[in-house]
Design a protein around this motif. Structure first.
Motif, PDB file in Angstrom:
ATOM      1  N   ARG B  19       0.819  -1.214   0.000  1.00 50.31           N
ATOM      2  CA  ARG B  19       0.000   0.000   0.000  1.00 50.31           C
ATOM      3  C   ARG B  19       0.856   1.269   0.000  1.00 50.31           C
ATOM      4  N   THR B  23       0.268   5.369  -3.840  1.00 46.95           N
ATOM      5  CA  THR B  23      -0.121   6.709  -3.415  1.00 46.95           C
ATOM      6  C   THR B  23      -0.745   7.533  -4.541  1.00 46.95           C
ATOM      7  N   GLY B  29      -5.975   3.898  -3.351  1.00 45.79           N
ATOM      8  CA  GLY B  29      -5.519   3.221  -2.138  1.00 45.79           C
ATOM      9  C   GLY B  29      -5.607   1.705  -2.186  1.00 45.79           C
TER      10      GLY B  29
END
Lengths: 316, 316
Positions: B19, B23, B29
């Motif tokens: 994750r 960005t 996400g």
């Protein structure tokens, strides 16, 4: 989907069956390694490559280097279009081995950060026990094209033929890695962690008539470019650039060594044709021949004509 | 890459590890089924799903229906974004069986033509003998989004919860196909050849607060939408729409039958929330509950509260 991965009849038949639905200009007739999409005044370049264990990488390769290679081979396709990479969708099948998965994820993070590529999505799947251990990973890379997005089919009679960097190191690395999986030699690194020629591709895009990456072997890829362009490729074996380290350990300087280097895969250099003076480039570039009237591939060296080897490269 | 394919710890850990590099706004996400890219004033929606034999399809499923399902499940993700499909990149591993390959190619042509999707590229790979028989296929679908591209995280307290069409037929079809692979019943067709709700998705996109497709089971997908949105989902089991044929053969009309239908996967209907009057739709739509304060999922029927079943759907 293009001819890059071989001329096997079954694959040719498979692609031929699909060509009828590839009429959109973005498809480029399935004859290229990327789709090229005009959208809102911008040009997007999209490519997807899948890596299969024991075909595209070794079972003993570290997971982080498999992740590197998965992204790098796709970036190499973008490089050949002169595109700037933007994002990736990654298809990963969990290995049922948390260590392998974690090392792959770390490697994926590293390679995406190295090349400034965002992770935009993808799919994580579990395997059924019936196919457990099947390592097949895919990635779709999306990049932004410049004003001109070269194809492999634009070479013309009289164009000079060039290649960036050197070829053959990955072939030696594959031999080393098969023998000694723990080897970390520069050759093994060249095999496991190819360097896509993104900056060179961007610098070259508007000066070339045709461009593609050398993934399956310089000779087979040059033949594919010639065939797509309707010309013949004439290559001077003596001019094929070997790395100093390969020369230094005695792999160079003879016809067989250069044929070996030029028929091995995994170089991920750029092969291109041009009739113009070349722009300043961030890497060495070597003139290796010329496109001429006719079809097929002709080899020569300082001793004269060279018969084509039985295999010109990988067909997988 | 989103939570769609399950809550298995290993997958969660894998995605959590990635994750940090997701960005870019296009990645949403990694919490959605599609990437959403603004480019040149247009909005592109990109999604990739991989199908694995014995996980997402049966070994006995006809190759043409595997091709159908590969494209349809990706189109269903585009439908949930209200996107209009444009093109596909397909990753196919040759099976070493020309008949299987040809039937897959014919099925791929059929499904792409049916939905007006261009074949833009992809990759055809051979398998190594060491993994021969591994059937894992991927597709990246690219679509054009409208003015609003819904996510699964926009549901608010008070919104009503709806589902298109009916659920549960594919579950019966999976049972039938396992028992009698040659069966061609409407249930088996529902399992093998899901119908992505593209027109409904396009019609709904600007009227919903959240939307996703029902791929793993109505209850688990509703719970995921509620969790992503920070609300609770309250569902009236009696309102869950079963097909007339399922009702007709006695699968409906009782609590267990509706729980079975609502926890089975492969429906590929659209689940969405809205506080507005709905636009005219090309398919039936049923109000099945409401989003309320809190978190999690609550079930009731005419007899009162219903305890949550042990499994809310597929996690693969």
């Amino acid at each position: 989907m293009g001819p890059r991965h071989g001329t096997d009849m079954s694959e040719s038949a498979f692609i031929a069956q699909l060509r009828a639905i590839a009429t959109h200009p973005a498809a480029r007739g399935l004859a290229d390694d990327c789709a090229v999409l005009d959208v809102g005044g911008d040009t997007l370049v999209l490519t997807h490559d899948t890596l299969v264990e024991a075909v595209h990488f070794l079972s003993t390769d570290p997971p982080a280097s498999v992740a590197w290679k998965l992204i790098a081979v796709n970036l190499s396709d973008l490089a050949a279009k002169g595109a700037t990479p933007m994002g990736a969708l990654v298809s990963y099948c969990l290995q049922g081995d948390p260590t392998w998965d974690a090392e792959f994820a770390a490697g994926l993070t590293h390679v995406l950060e190295t090349f400034g590529v965002g992770l935009w999505g993808g799919d994580t799947v579990k395997q059924s026990p019936s196919v457990l251990g099947c390592r097949m990973f895919g990635a779709t890379l999306i990049g932004k094209g410049g004003a001109l997005v070269p194809s492999r089919s634009g070479a013309r009679e009289g164009d000079e033929l060039f290649v960036t960097g050197t070829v053959g190191d990955a072939r030696i690395g594959l031999l080393h890695a098969r023998q000694t999986p723990s080897s970390m030699s520069p050759f093994v690194e060249a095999y496991r962690r190819p360097q896509p020629q993104l900056a060179a591709g961007q610098a070259l895009a508007s000066s070339v008539t045709a461009m593609m990456d050398v993934s399956d072997g310089l000779l087979i890829d040059a033949l594919r470019m010639a065939a797509a362009s309707g010309v013949a490729a004439m290559i001077d074996l003596d001019s094929i650039p070997l790395s100093a380290i390969a020369d230094g350990i005695g792999y160079g300087n003879d016809r067989i060594a250069r044929i070996n280097a030029a028929t091995a895969g995994d170089d991920y250099q750029l092969l291109f044709t041009s009739a113009l003076p070349l722009p300043p480039l961030p890497c060495p570039v070597t003139r290796i021949g010329q496109m001429v009237h006719g079809q097929g591939l002709r080899l020569h060296d300082r001793a004269g004509d060279v018969p084509l080897p039985a295999s010109l490269g990988w067909e997988h």
